[in-house]
Design a protein around this motif. Structure first.
Motif, PDB file in Angstrom:
ATOM      1  N   TYR A 136      31.480  11.610  32.705  1.00  0.00           N
ATOM      2  CA  TYR A 136      32.745  11.252  33.347  1.00  0.00           C
ATOM      3  C   TYR A 136      32.419  10.436  34.589  1.00  0.00           C
ATOM      4  CZ  TYR A 136      31.775  14.776  36.932  1.00  0.00           C
ATOM      5  OH  TYR A 136      31.190  15.491  37.959  1.00  0.00           O
ATOM      6  N   SER A 154      45.786   4.854  29.423  1.00  0.00           N
ATOM      7  CA  SER A 154      45.305   5.809  30.433  1.00  0.00           C
ATOM      8  C   SER A 154      46.462   6.648  30.958  1.00  0.00           C
ATOM      9  CB  SER A 154      44.680   5.062  31.607  1.00  0.00           C
ATOM     10  OG  SER A 154      43.511   4.417  31.194  1.00  0.00           O
ATOM     11  N   THR A 155      46.193   7.939  31.143  1.00  0.00           N
ATOM     12  CA  THR A 155      47.181   8.833  31.749  1.00  0.00           C
ATOM     13  C   THR A 155      46.511   9.567  32.906  1.00  0.00           C
ATOM     14  OG1 THR A 155      48.099   9.152  29.549  1.00  0.00           O
ATOM     15  CG2 THR A 155      48.904  10.631  31.244  1.00  0.00           C
ATOM     16  N   THR A 192      41.943  11.049  35.183  1.00  0.00           N
ATOM     17  CA  THR A 192      42.468   9.973  34.337  1.00  0.00           C
ATOM     18  C   THR A 192      41.799  10.083  32.973  1.00  0.00           C
ATOM     19  OG1 THR A 192      42.633   8.594  36.299  1.00  0.00           O
ATOM     20  CG2 THR A 192      42.836   7.474  34.178  1.00  0.00           C
ATOM     21  N   ILE A 193      42.630  10.220  31.956  1.00  0.00           N
ATOM     22  CA  ILE A 193      42.096  10.267  30.586  1.00  0.00           C
ATOM     23  C   ILE A 193      42.495   8.973  29.889  1.00  0.00           C
ATOM     24  CG2 ILE A 193      42.081  11.509  28.375  1.00  0.00           C
ATOM     25  CD1 ILE A 193      42.688  14.066  29.798  1.00  0.00           C
ATOM     26  N   THR A 194      41.493   8.296  29.352  1.00  0.00           N
ATOM     27  CA  THR A 194      41.755   7.036  28.643  1.00  0.00           C
ATOM     28  C   THR A 194      41.398   7.211  27.178  1.00  0.00           C
ATOM     29  OG1 THR A 194      41.241   5.824  30.653  1.00  0.00           O
ATOM     30  CG2 THR A 194      41.262   4.546  28.612  1.00  0.00           C
ATOM     31  N   LYS A 195      42.365   6.874  26.348  1.00  0.00           N
ATOM     32  CA  LYS A 195      42.144   6.979  24.898  1.00  0.00           C
ATOM     33  C   LYS A 195      42.881   5.838  24.213  1.00  0.00           C
ATOM     34  CE  LYS A 195      42.261  10.348  21.209  1.00  0.00           C
ATOM     35  NZ  LYS A 195      42.770  11.602  20.715  1.00  0.00           N
ATOM     36  N   LYS A 216      39.227  22.623  25.862  1.00  0.00           N
ATOM     37  CA  LYS A 216      38.681  21.557  25.019  1.00  0.00           C
ATOM     38  C   LYS A 216      37.184  21.733  24.755  1.00  0.00           C
ATOM     39  CE  LYS A 216      39.429  16.630  24.770  1.00  0.00           C
ATOM     40  NZ  LYS A 216      40.522  16.641  23.834  1.00  0.00           N
ATOM     41  N   GLU A 243      37.686  10.311  24.081  1.00  0.00           N
ATOM     42  CA  GLU A 243      38.402  10.131  25.350  1.00  0.00           C
ATOM     43  C   GLU A 243      37.393   9.808  26.450  1.00  0.00           C
ATOM     44  OE1 GLU A 243      40.402  13.908  25.898  1.00  0.00           O
ATOM     45  OE2 GLU A 243      42.185  13.160  24.875  1.00  0.00           O
ATOM     46  N   GLN A 244      37.842   9.035  27.435  1.00  0.00           N
ATOM     47  CA  GLN A 244      37.001   8.795  28.616  1.00  0.00           C
ATOM     48  C   GLN A 244      37.674   9.436  29.812  1.00  0.00           C
ATOM     49  OE1 GLN A 244      36.899   4.541  28.218  1.00  0.00           O
ATOM     50  NE2 GLN A 244      34.664   4.647  27.928  1.00  0.00           N
ATOM     51  N   TYR A 245      36.838   9.946  30.710  1.00  0.00           N
ATOM     52  CA  TYR A 245      37.368  10.713  31.833  1.00  0.00           C
ATOM     53  C   TYR A 245      36.952  10.132  33.172  1.00  0.00           C
ATOM     54  CZ  TYR A 245      37.733  14.194  28.110  1.00  0.00           C
ATOM     55  OH  TYR A 245      38.015  14.847  26.945  1.00  0.00           O
TER      56      TYR A 245
END
Ligand SMILES: N[C@@H](CCC(=O)N[C@@H](CS)C(=O)NCC(=O)O)C(=O)O
Length: 212
Positions: A30, A63-64, A56-59, A79, A3-5
Motif C-alpha cells: 500500500y 477510486s473511493t 483510498t481504494i482504487t479498482k 478481507k 485493489e490498490q490501497y
C-alpha cells in the motif's frame, strides 16, 4: 481485478497505525502517504469527514476514499482473514475493540483536559480503574478460549489492537502502567507475543520515526 490501497494520515502513529499493522501482517502492499502539518489546511476540505486517516481504494480505474480508522481496519481485517474464524469470534473481536476504545477515551481525558486537577484525577482513574478493568476483561476472554491469542486460535485485529494500545501508551510516556504486573501480566505477554511476530517485527524495524 486487484485493489490498490493508499493510506493517508499525518506523520504519526495515532489513529493510522492500526491500519498499517493490518497491512503489515497481511503482507499487503500500500502507499503510506504522510501529510505534513503545514499542508493539512489545504487537504482537509477534500476529506470525507475533514479528518484523517482515510483509505483510498482504487479498482478498475475508480477510486473511493473511506474514512474512520475503526471501519477501515475492520474492513481490511475481514478481507485479510484477521477477524476471527467464525461469527462468534468476530463478535468477540468487535467487543474487545470497543472495550479498548473506552479505555483509550479515559486516557484522552487525562491527556487533553484543560483543568490540571481534573487531568490528575482522570489519570488516576485511567491507571487505577480503566486499565485494571480492561485487563480483567481481557483475562476473562482469554481464559474462556484457553488460547495465547486474545480471541480464538490465530492472530486477529484484537491482538494487533492490544499491541497498538500498549505501544502507544508507552510511547506517550505512561509506560509505568505496565509495572503493575499482577494486573497487566497477561495483557503484556500478548504485547510481547505480537511484537515477536516476524511480520510485525519487519514493520517495526522499518517504520519511520514520527512526531507522535
Ligand atoms: N473517529 C476518527 C477520528 C479521526 C481524527 O480524530 N483524526 C484527527 C487525527 S487523529 C484529525 O484528523 N485531526 C485534524 C483535524 O481534525 O483537523 C477515526 O478514528 O478515524
Amino acid at each position: 481485478m486487484a485493489e490498490q490501497y493508499k493510506l493517508t494520515y499525518f506523520n504519526g502513529r495515532g489513529a493510522g497505525e492500526i491500519i498499517r499493522l493490518v497491512f503489515a501482517v497481511a503482507g499487503q502492499q500500500y502507499e503510506d502517504e504522510r501529510v505534513p502539518r503545514d499542508q493539512w489546511p489545504q487537504r482537509k476540505p477534500d476529506m470525507p469527514m475533514q479528518q484523517m486517516p482515510v483509505l483510498t481504494i482504487t479498482k478498475g480505474g475508480k477510486s473511493t476514499v473511506f474514512c474512520q480508522s475503526g471501519a477501515i481496519s475492520k474492513h481490511l481485517a475481514r478481507k485479510f482473514g484477521l477477524f476471527g474464524s467464525n461469527e462468534t469470534e468476530a463478535f468477540l473481536i468487535d467487543e474487545m475493540l470497543e472495550s479498548l476504545g473506552d479505555t483509550m477515551r479515559d486516557l484522552q481525558k487525562a491527556m487533553f483536559g484543560t483543568d490540571e486537577n481534573q487531568k490528575k484525577e482522570s489519570m488516576k482513574n485511567f491507571k487505577e480503574t480503566s486499565v485494571p478493568r480492561f485487563c480483567r476483561f481481557f483475562n476473562l476472554r482469554q481464559k474462556e478460549f484457553g488460547s495465547k491469542y486474545a480471541i480464538g486460535e490465530k492472530l486477529s485485529l484484537a491482538d494487533l489492537s492490544v499491541f497498538n494500545f500498549v505501544d502507544q501508551i508507552t510511547r506517550r510516556g505512561f509506560g509505568d502502567v505496565w509495572d503493575n504486573k499482577p494486573v497487566v501480566k497477561e495483557l503484556y505477554e500478548l504485547f510481547e507475543l505480537v511484537q515477536s511476530d516476524s511480520r510485525v517485527k519487519t514493520w517495526l524495524d522499518k517504520r519511520p520515526d514520527s512526531e507522535f
